[in-house]
Motif scaffolding. Structure first.
Motif, short mmCIF file in Angstrom:
data_model
loop_
_atom_site.label_atom_id
_atom_site.label_comp_id
_atom_site.label_asym_id
_atom_site.label_seq_id
_atom_site.Cartn_x
_atom_site.Cartn_y
_atom_site.Cartn_z
N ILE A 1 0.84 -1.20 0.00
CA ILE A 1 0.00 0.00 0.00
C ILE A 1 0.88 1.26 0.00
O ILE A 1 1.82 1.37 0.79
CB ILE A 1 -0.94 -0.02 1.24
N PRO A 2 0.61 2.21 -0.91
CA PRO A 2 1.42 3.43 -0.96
C PRO A 2 1.26 4.32 0.27
O PRO A 2 0.30 4.17 1.04
CB PRO A 2 0.92 4.14 -2.22
N GLY A 3 2.20 5.25 0.42
CA GLY A 3 2.33 6.08 1.63
C GLY A 3 1.06 6.82 2.05
O GLY A 3 0.22 7.16 1.23
N ASP A 4 0.99 7.07 3.35
CA ASP A 4 -0.16 7.75 3.94
C ASP A 4 -0.16 9.24 3.55
O ASP A 4 0.84 9.93 3.71
CB ASP A 4 -0.07 7.60 5.46
N LYS A 5 -1.30 9.68 3.07
CA LYS A 5 -1.41 11.07 2.59
C LYS A 5 -1.26 12.05 3.76
O LYS A 5 -0.49 13.00 3.67
CB LYS A 5 -2.77 11.24 1.89
N SER A 6 -1.98 11.82 4.84
CA SER A 6 -1.93 12.75 5.99
C SER A 6 -0.50 12.85 6.53
O SER A 6 -0.02 13.94 6.86
CB SER A 6 -2.83 12.25 7.12
N ALA B 1 5.02 15.33 7.06
CA ALA B 1 6.47 15.11 7.02
C ALA B 1 7.15 16.27 6.29
O ALA B 1 8.15 16.81 6.78
CB ALA B 1 6.77 13.77 6.34
N VAL B 2 6.60 16.68 5.14
CA VAL B 2 7.23 17.76 4.37
C VAL B 2 7.10 19.09 5.11
O VAL B 2 8.06 19.88 5.21
CB VAL B 2 6.59 17.86 2.97
N LEU C 1 9.88 23.19 8.69
CA LEU C 1 9.93 24.03 9.90
C LEU C 1 11.10 23.68 10.82
O LEU C 1 11.38 24.41 11.77
CB LEU C 1 8.64 23.83 10.71
N ALA C 2 11.74 22.54 10.52
CA ALA C 2 12.79 22.05 11.43
C ALA C 2 14.15 22.66 11.09
O ALA C 2 14.34 23.20 10.00
CB ALA C 2 12.86 20.53 11.34
N GLU C 3 15.06 22.52 12.02
CA GLU C 3 16.44 22.93 11.76
C GLU C 3 17.22 21.70 11.34
O GLU C 3 17.25 20.71 12.07
CB GLU C 3 17.04 23.56 13.02
N GLY C 4 17.80 21.73 10.13
CA GLY C 4 18.60 20.61 9.64
C GLY C 4 17.91 19.88 8.50
O GLY C 4 16.87 20.30 8.01
N GLU C 5 18.55 18.76 8.11
CA GLU C 5 18.07 18.02 6.92
C GLU C 5 17.25 16.80 7.32
O GLU C 5 17.68 16.00 8.15
CB GLU C 5 19.30 17.57 6.12
N THR C 6 16.08 16.67 6.74
CA THR C 6 15.21 15.51 7.00
C THR C 6 15.09 14.68 5.74
O THR C 6 14.82 15.22 4.66
CB THR C 6 13.80 15.98 7.44
N LYS C 7 15.26 13.35 5.87
CA LYS C 7 15.03 12.44 4.73
C LYS C 7 13.70 11.74 4.98
O LYS C 7 13.47 11.19 6.06
CB LYS C 7 16.15 11.39 4.66
N ILE C 8 12.83 11.77 3.97
CA ILE C 8 11.52 11.14 4.11
C ILE C 8 11.44 9.96 3.14
O ILE C 8 11.61 10.13 1.94
CB ILE C 8 10.38 12.14 3.78
N THR C 9 11.17 8.77 3.69
CA THR C 9 10.97 7.60 2.82
C THR C 9 9.50 7.18 2.89
O THR C 9 8.82 7.47 3.87
CB THR C 9 11.87 6.42 3.25
N GLU D 1 13.29 8.79 -1.99
CA GLU D 1 13.22 9.62 -0.78
C GLU D 1 13.09 11.10 -1.15
O GLU D 1 13.47 11.53 -2.24
CB GLU D 1 14.44 9.40 0.13
N ILE D 2 12.54 11.84 -0.20
CA ILE D 2 12.43 13.29 -0.34
C ILE D 2 13.40 13.87 0.69
O ILE D 2 13.39 13.45 1.86
CB ILE D 2 10.99 13.76 0.01
N ILE D 3 14.22 14.83 0.26
CA ILE D 3 15.16 15.44 1.20
C ILE D 3 14.77 16.91 1.40
O ILE D 3 14.65 17.66 0.43
CB ILE D 3 16.62 15.34 0.70
N VAL D 4 14.52 17.26 2.65
CA VAL D 4 14.08 18.63 2.96
C VAL D 4 15.16 19.32 3.79
O VAL D 4 15.57 18.80 4.82
CB VAL D 4 12.75 18.61 3.76
#
Ligand code: S3P
Length: 440
Positions: A28-33, A38-39, A44-52, A80-83
């Motif tokens: 099942i693909p990722g949860d929309k909510s 996550a993005v 809003l966070a300080e630093g780099e976040t990787k989202i899988t 992955e998405i890198i923010v």
């Protein structure tokens, strides 16, 4: 309502009744909510976040596009998405309008964040967003001192938000809505003192859980959530589990198509979202839950469902916010159950992507389901024989998917209009269905 881009053809699908049951397994693909949050929180966070596990559905892509317009650097790779987070105070004033497309979550959560920014921004969306109530967020945000204008005293888009220093409030929300709760909590990060929201029933709690993962303390009870202003978010990697709201369509398909046995892997099982599981079990579905695990603050499992006989039930009260998005699929399920299913306390259906009391009832009735609308829900008499015909999605992703399910069990073909809307939440819906029907 998702509209076709200029020159794009309407995607009308002819769905033929299946000759044999669905078999096999899908992921099942990722949860929309969770993907939206996550993005947004990573920005809003300080630093780099990787989202899988991020859902590349159109709604979540709208959130990415808005965050980029606020100056956030986001890299979109296949896996992955890198923010690169800007911190609470690092956004820049957008020099163009922020367009949320069809996404209620984007506009409502972003309104909370923009209320704390010392600049001006304008939010718009598509024709469906233009009809959806925004006063439920702009009202409390104005109580916190945000300056918000919009059509009909900020009840409708376009919204113009001029943010700045906010003050904490204790808001008693008349509706159980995670979008309202999240907007207020996010504004609360920018407010003096404590910001608290109490709801009539607990809505989905992904915001509370994910803020904790980013190092923010949220005090949550069974019907409230509170936050102290000024807490910084620290980047953390996020794994998004599969969306139980997408899985719901496949669960219903497995339960109603004779001879089916399918396994859905990676289904998010946050207890504020598992109303569909309670309903399936109460109706007598043959469902097995296995491989329970916990990743990034959210539980997930694999689910196996087999075709079985079903019985009608009554669905109401605190269960409603735990399955509100699944009601179009549940209506199809109930049409195949013996006896009557009553859905009550679900007025919120009227303010979704379409008025889902009207759209579900009229389209199902059109192809032979015995169903009536009520003021706060619907009554479905089973077991109905579904015959073929042409039905509309009204550009609502969940209406489109529900109508496709009807085609699988009808006596003749069901033609579903404008199915391109399905890409809002489940871009691989038809591929997954094809895989399960052995038509690879
Ligand atoms: C959502 C909350 C729910 C749900 C929507 C997504 C969220 O809406 O219907 O699809 O991500 O917070 P409400 O907050 O209006 O109940």
């Amino acid at each position: 309502m998702k509209h076709r881009k200029k020159g794009e053809k309407p995607l009308n699908k002819t769905v033929m009744p299946l000759k044999s049951g669905l078999q096999g397994n899908i992921t099942i693909p990722g949860d929309k909510s969770i993907s939206h949050r996550a993005v947004l929180f990573a920005s809003l966070a300080e630093g780099e976040t990787k989202i899988t596990g991020f859902l590349r559905g159109e709604d979540c892509l709208s959130t990415i596009s808005c965050m980029k317009k606020l100056g956030v650097n986001i890299t979109e790779n296949d896996d992955e998405i890198i923010v690169n987070g800007k911190g609470l105070h690092g956004f820049t004033e957008p020099n163009e309008i922020l367009n949320v497309g069809n996404s209620g979550t984007t506009i409502r959560l972003l309104s909370g964040v923009l209320s704390g920014q010392p600049f001006s921004s304008v939010l718009v969306g598509d024709d469906s967003i233009a009809k959806r109530p925004m006063g439920r967020v702009t009202g409390p945000l104005k109580m916190m001192d945000a300056k918000i204008d919009g059509r009909n005293v900020a009840e409708f888009t376009p919204l113009h938000i001029r943010g700045g220093q906010l003050k904490g409030i204790h808001y008693l929300s008349p509706v159980a809505s995670a979008q309202v709760k999240s907007a207020i909590l996010l504004a609360g990060l920018y407010a003096k003192g404590e910001t608290k929201i109490t709801e009539p029933h607990k809505s989905r709690d992904h915001t509370e859980r994910m803020l904790e993962s980013f190092g923010v303390r949220v005090e949550a009870t069974t019907d409230s959530a509170a936050i102290h202003g000024g807490q910084a978010l620290t980047a953390t990697d996020i794994h998004v589990p599969g969306d139980i709201s997408s899985a719901a369509f496949m669960l219903v398909a497995g339960a109603v198509v004779p001879g089916s046995e399918i396994t859905l892997r990676n289904v998010g099982m946050n207890p504020t979202r598992t109303g569909i599981i309670d309903v399936l079990q109460a109706m007598g579905a043959d469902l097995t839950i296995h491989n329970e695990r916990y990743l990034g603050g959210e539980p997930s499992t694999d689910l196996t469902i087999r075709y079985s006989s079903l019985t009608g039930i009554t669905i109401s009260g605190e269960l409603i916010p735990r399955l509100i998005d699944e009601i179009p699929a549940i209506a199809v399920l109930a049409s195949q159950a013996e006896g009557t299913t009553i859905i009550r306390d679900a007025e919120e259906l009227k303010v979704k992507e379409t008025n889902r009391i009207d759209t579900v009832v009229h389209q199902l009735a059109q192809i032979g389901v015995s169903i009536e609308a009520t003021e706060d829900g619907m009554v479905i008499h089973g077991k109905s024989d579904i015959h073929g015909g042409t039905v509309q999605s009204f550009h609502d992703h969940r209406i489109g998917m529900s109508m496709v399910l009807c085609g699988l069990i009808s006596t003749d073909a069901v033609i579903v209009k404008d199915t391109e809307a399905i890409a809002v939440s489940y871009p691989s819906f038809f591929e997954d269905l094809q895989r399960l029907s052995g038509d690879k």
